[in-house]
Design an enzyme around this catalytic site. Structure first.
Site, PDB file in Angstrom:
ATOM      1  N   TYR A 131       0.826  -1.208   0.000  1.00 35.69           N
ATOM      2  CA  TYR A 131       0.000   0.000   0.000  1.00 35.69           C
ATOM      3  C   TYR A 131       0.853   1.248   0.000  1.00 35.69           C
ATOM      4  O   TYR A 131       2.075   1.179   0.210  1.00 35.69           O
ATOM      5  CB  TYR A 131      -0.954  -0.005   1.201  1.00 35.69           C
ATOM      6  CG  TYR A 131      -0.295   0.323   2.528  1.00 35.69           C
ATOM      7  CD1 TYR A 131       0.543  -0.585   3.174  1.00 35.69           C
ATOM      8  CD2 TYR A 131      -0.499   1.560   3.138  1.00 35.69           C
ATOM      9  CE1 TYR A 131       1.137  -0.275   4.381  1.00 35.69           C
ATOM     10  CE2 TYR A 131       0.095   1.876   4.348  1.00 35.69           C
ATOM     11  CZ  TYR A 131       0.915   0.953   4.965  1.00 35.69           C
ATOM     12  OH  TYR A 131       1.513   1.259   6.156  1.00 35.69           O
ATOM     13  N   ARG A 139       8.217   4.081  -4.668  1.00 35.06           N
ATOM     14  CA  ARG A 139       8.280   3.088  -3.579  1.00 35.06           C
ATOM     15  C   ARG A 139       7.259   1.980  -3.789  1.00 35.06           C
ATOM     16  O   ARG A 139       7.526   0.817  -3.500  1.00 35.06           O
ATOM     17  CB  ARG A 139       8.065   3.766  -2.219  1.00 35.06           C
ATOM     18  CG  ARG A 139       8.244   2.796  -1.051  1.00 35.06           C
ATOM     19  CD  ARG A 139       8.221   3.486   0.290  1.00 35.06           C
ATOM     20  NE  ARG A 139       6.938   4.103   0.559  1.00 35.06           N
ATOM     21  CZ  ARG A 139       6.691   4.865   1.621  1.00 35.06           C
ATOM     22  NH1 ARG A 139       7.642   5.084   2.519  1.00 35.06           N
ATOM     23  NH2 ARG A 139       5.502   5.396   1.801  1.00 35.06           N
ATOM     24  N   ARG A 145      -8.062 -20.279  -1.798  1.00 34.60           N
ATOM     25  CA  ARG A 145      -7.030 -20.119  -0.786  1.00 34.60           C
ATOM     26  C   ARG A 145      -5.950 -21.198  -0.878  1.00 34.60           C
ATOM     27  O   ARG A 145      -6.236 -22.392  -0.778  1.00 34.60           O
ATOM     28  CB  ARG A 145      -7.635 -20.134   0.624  1.00 34.60           C
ATOM     29  CG  ARG A 145      -6.617 -19.764   1.699  1.00 34.60           C
ATOM     30  CD  ARG A 145      -7.221 -19.699   3.090  1.00 34.60           C
ATOM     31  NE  ARG A 145      -6.225 -19.254   4.059  1.00 34.60           N
ATOM     32  CZ  ARG A 145      -5.283 -20.053   4.589  1.00 34.60           C
ATOM     33  NH1 ARG A 145      -5.232 -21.322   4.259  1.00 34.60           N
ATOM     34  NH2 ARG A 145      -4.403 -19.572   5.448  1.00 34.60           N
ATOM     35  N   HIS A 159      -1.374 -21.205  -0.243  1.00 34.48           N
ATOM     36  CA  HIS A 159      -0.225 -20.332   0.007  1.00 34.48           C
ATOM     37  C   HIS A 159       0.564 -20.028  -1.259  1.00 34.48           C
ATOM     38  O   HIS A 159       1.123 -18.950  -1.404  1.00 34.48           O
ATOM     39  CB  HIS A 159       0.701 -20.960   1.050  1.00 34.48           C
ATOM     40  CG  HIS A 159       0.117 -20.970   2.431  1.00 34.48           C
ATOM     41  ND1 HIS A 159      -1.000 -21.699   2.761  1.00 34.48           N
ATOM     42  CD2 HIS A 159       0.486 -20.325   3.565  1.00 34.48           C
ATOM     43  CE1 HIS A 159      -1.289 -21.517   4.045  1.00 34.48           C
ATOM     44  NE2 HIS A 159      -0.400 -20.689   4.550  1.00 34.48           N
ATOM     45  N   LYS A 189       6.572  -2.054   2.002  1.00 32.85           N
ATOM     46  CA  LYS A 189       5.366  -1.459   2.612  1.00 32.85           C
ATOM     47  C   LYS A 189       4.177  -2.393   2.404  1.00 32.85           C
ATOM     48  O   LYS A 189       3.297  -2.156   1.575  1.00 32.85           O
ATOM     49  CB  LYS A 189       5.108  -0.073   2.012  1.00 32.85           C
ATOM     50  CG  LYS A 189       4.189   0.779   2.852  1.00 32.85           C
ATOM     51  CD  LYS A 189       4.276   2.227   2.424  1.00 32.85           C
ATOM     52  CE  LYS A 189       3.221   3.085   3.069  1.00 32.85           C
ATOM     53  NZ  LYS A 189       3.308   3.151   4.528  1.00 32.85           N
ATOM     54  N   GLU A 212      12.047   2.330  14.480  1.00 31.51           N
ATOM     55  CA  GLU A 212      11.118   3.341  13.970  1.00 31.51           C
ATOM     56  C   GLU A 212       9.849   3.252  14.808  1.00 31.51           C
ATOM     57  O   GLU A 212       9.718   2.371  15.665  1.00 31.51           O
ATOM     58  CB  GLU A 212      10.808   3.116  12.487  1.00 31.51           C
ATOM     59  CG  GLU A 212      10.091   1.812  12.197  1.00 31.51           C
ATOM     60  CD  GLU A 212       9.827   1.588  10.708  1.00 31.51           C
ATOM     61  OE1 GLU A 212       9.668   2.561   9.953  1.00 31.51           O
ATOM     62  OE2 GLU A 212       9.761   0.405  10.312  1.00 31.51           O
ATOM     63  N   LEU A 256      11.066   1.073   7.395  1.00 32.10           N
ATOM     64  CA  LEU A 256      10.542   1.554   6.124  1.00 32.10           C
ATOM     65  C   LEU A 256      11.260   2.863   5.778  1.00 32.10           C
ATOM     66  O   LEU A 256      11.403   3.736   6.629  1.00 32.10           O
ATOM     67  CB  LEU A 256       9.032   1.810   6.236  1.00 32.10           C
ATOM     68  CG  LEU A 256       8.401   2.266   4.921  1.00 32.10           C
ATOM     69  CD1 LEU A 256       8.254   1.087   3.955  1.00 32.10           C
ATOM     70  CD2 LEU A 256       7.051   2.910   5.158  1.00 32.10           C
TER      71      LEU A 256
HETATM   72  N1  PMP Z   1       7.515   3.656   9.095  1.00 28.00           N
HETATM   73  C1  PMP Z   1       6.356   2.977   9.083  1.00 28.00           C
HETATM   74  C2  PMP Z   1       6.289   1.645   9.743  1.00 28.00           C
HETATM   75  C3  PMP Z   1       5.231   3.521   8.439  1.00 28.00           C
HETATM   76  O1  PMP Z   1       4.061   2.830   8.414  1.00 28.00           O
HETATM   77  C4  PMP Z   1       5.321   4.809   7.851  1.00 28.00           C
HETATM   78  C5  PMP Z   1       4.122   5.465   7.222  1.00 28.00           C
HETATM   79  N2  PMP Z   1       3.523   4.732   6.238  1.00 28.00           N
HETATM   80  C6  PMP Z   1       6.553   5.483   7.887  1.00 28.00           C
HETATM   81  C7  PMP Z   1       7.627   4.874   8.522  1.00 28.00           C
HETATM   82  C8  PMP Z   1       6.717   6.832   7.263  1.00 28.00           C
HETATM   83  O2  PMP Z   1       6.712   6.751   5.865  1.00 28.00           O
HETATM   84  P1  PMP Z   1       6.196   7.939   4.941  1.00 28.00           P
HETATM   85  O3  PMP Z   1       7.017   9.143   5.310  1.00 28.00           O
HETATM   86  O4  PMP Z   1       6.466   7.485   3.568  1.00 28.00           O
HETATM   87  O5  PMP Z   1       4.751   8.132   5.240  1.00 28.00           O
END
Ligand code: PMP
Length: 287
Positions: free
Chosen positions: A33, A52, A100, A102, A149, A182, A207
């Site tokens: 997403y 991305r 369904r 895997h 993501k 993070e 991320l």
């Molecule tokens: N880390 C995580 C785990 C996130 O979910 C997000 C937001 N989607 C971010 C960092 C920040 O990413 P962005 O600046 O692209 O929104």
């Protein structure tokens, strides 16, 4: 005005928007997403978000649902139909619907694509910037590929809920050696006592936020020194400022971590000057 969603080639009423019961996103979190901010009628950093998305799809060996130009057209159309001037769009692509199993579904199974949009209240964000937010720290418990993501966000959901139940708004993952990874949906930054702007490298383990990348451009413009290095929870607790970056929050000051104040317990000046300059530097695409 009723909200409109885009689902597999059609614009439908939000309340009627649905995917198949055997969609792989639903059954396996087999999907990716993007969330992108819209401000004053402009999509913020669209190119970086779509780049991305391409990377996430590639890492999962999933086909792109459509070309970049068509996708951009649909995103803008969804925003227009929902009359979003300030808000976000949410875009999700999954490996499609199939019985369904895997194993990947048969070659040629069409991916599922959905796009939704909503308006947000800029004054709510302003309040957050003025007061800052409280966070907790938690042990990192996510898989090794959080650089992709994916919609597999269960640890993030549980972390945010735990934060809420502890009277805080968000949570920061800390690895076994005490290194700050993070937050549950944001990247973490500190301003050290020497005035250095520090964030951890994003090649692995977190991320690579789009806001994080653009903020590095903003810092350059402001003449601030950015250092990409790992830092531990103790260093974060002793920092002059701590803030989060994400597309939905841009740059949110953290004023309390695990019930301890950050510096004097008030939002700092570095995060506010970054916020003031952010939209001048970010890419803007008219709806
Ligand atoms: N880390 C995580 C785990 C996130 O979910 C997000 C937001 N989607 C971010 C960092 C920040 O990413 P962005 O600046 O692209 O929104």
């Amino acid at each position: 005005m009723s909200r409109i969603a885009y689902v597999n080639g059609q614009y439908v009423r939000h309340s009627d928007a649905a995917v198949h019961v055997e969609d792989r996103g639903f059954q396996f979190a087999d999907g990716v997403y993007e969330v992108c901010e819209v401000r004053h009628g402009m999509i913020v950093d669209l190119t970086r978000h779509l780049n991305r998305l391409d990377r996430s799809l590639g890492e999962l060996r999933m086909a792109a649902p459509m070309g970049r130009a068509a996708l951009t057209f649909v995103i803008r159309e969804v925003l227009r139909r929902n009359r979003v001037k300030n808000g976000i769009f949410y875009l999700q692509v999954t490996r499609g619907a199939a019985r369904r199993d895997h194993y990947f579904p048969a070659e040629g199974t069409p991916p599922t694509i959905t796009i939704t949009a909503k308006s947000t209240d800029p004054s709510a964000a302003a309040k957050k910037y003025a007061s800052g937010i409280k966070v907790i720290t938690l042990p990192e418990n996510r898989w090794d590929r959080v650089d992709i993501k994916t919609v597999g966000l269960l640890p993030n959901v549980l972390a945010k809920q735990q934060a809420k139940e502890a009277g805080a708004q968000d949570a920061i993952f800390i690895d076994r050696s005490g290194i700050v990874m993070e937050a549950a949906s944001s990247n973490v930054w500190i301003v050290t006592r020497d005035g250095e702007l520090v964030t951890r490298p994003a090649e692995h383990g977190i991320l690579k936020g789009i806001t994080r990348t653009t903020l590095i451009d903003v810092a350059k413009k402001l003449g601030l020194k950015v250092v990409e290095r790992e830092f531990k929870a103790e260093e974060m607790l002793a920092a002059r400022e701590v803030f989060f970056t994400s597309a939905t929050g841009i740059c949110v000051p953290i004023v309390q971590i695990d019930n301890k104040p950050v510096a004097n317990g008030h939002p700092g000046t570095v995060s506010s000057s970054i916020r003031d300059t952010f939209f001048d530097v970010a890419e803007k695409t008219a709806i």
